[in-house]
Design a protein around this motif. Structure first.
Motif, PDB file in Angstrom:
ATOM      1  N   UNK A 135      -8.780   4.542   0.725  1.00  0.00           N
ATOM      2  CA  UNK A 135      -9.365   4.493  -0.621  1.00  0.00           C
ATOM      3  C   UNK A 135      -9.518   3.045  -1.079  1.00  0.00           C
ATOM      4  N   UNK A 136      -8.498   2.228  -0.853  1.00  0.00           N
ATOM      5  CA  UNK A 136      -8.523   0.847  -1.310  1.00  0.00           C
ATOM      6  C   UNK A 136      -9.597   0.027  -0.590  1.00  0.00           C
ATOM      7  N   UNK A 138       0.257  10.374  -2.175  1.00  0.00           N
ATOM      8  CA  UNK A 138      -0.600  10.555  -0.998  1.00  0.00           C
ATOM      9  C   UNK A 138      -0.038   9.697   0.132  1.00  0.00           C
ATOM     10  N   UNK A 139      -0.573   9.859   1.328  1.00  0.00           N
ATOM     11  CA  UNK A 139      -0.102   9.067   2.462  1.00  0.00           C
ATOM     12  C   UNK A 139      -0.614   7.628   2.367  1.00  0.00           C
ATOM     13  N   UNK A 188       0.849  -1.198   0.000  1.00  0.00           N
ATOM     14  CA  UNK A 188       0.000   0.000   0.000  1.00  0.00           C
ATOM     15  C   UNK A 188       0.879   1.241   0.000  1.00  0.00           C
ATOM     16  N   UNK A 189       2.014   1.166   0.656  1.00  0.00           N
ATOM     17  CA  UNK A 189       2.944   2.300   0.671  1.00  0.00           C
ATOM     18  C   UNK A 189       3.441   2.600  -0.752  1.00  0.00           C
TER      19      UNK A 189
END
Length: 85
Positions: free
Chosen positions: A53-54, A45-46, A36-37
């Motif tokens: 969002x995911x 985005x962070x 995810x990072x």
């Protein structure tokens, strides 16, 4: 092709369609070995924002969807409803 198929599975339910699309994004990201990072960095985005969002907790803009799909080699197709019948 997969996204088109999944949208066809549930054309009457926007909520279910969103869940399916997010699931495909998540599974494709994992299959490609991206975290995810990593995905968050692509969108600038962070990681917590991307995670939200995911998982559908935060809105994903169309521009974000296009960027992440491009990075994952997914295609977004917009088709008239009658083509899905």
């Amino acid at each position: 092709q997969m996204l088109t198929y999944l949208v066809h599975l549930c054309p009457k339910s926007r909520q279910n369609m969103n869940i399916y699309i997010l699931y495909v994004i998540q599974q494709t990201r994992k299959a490609k070995g991206l975290t995810q990072h990593d995905a968050a960095k692509l969108l600038k985005i962070s990681r917590p924002r991307y995670c939200n969002m995911e998982t559908g907790k935060a809105h994903m803009r169309l521009a974000d969807l296009m960027i992440i799909c491009k990075a994952l080699d997914l295609k977004v197709l917009i088709l008239p409803t009658d083509m899905l019948k």
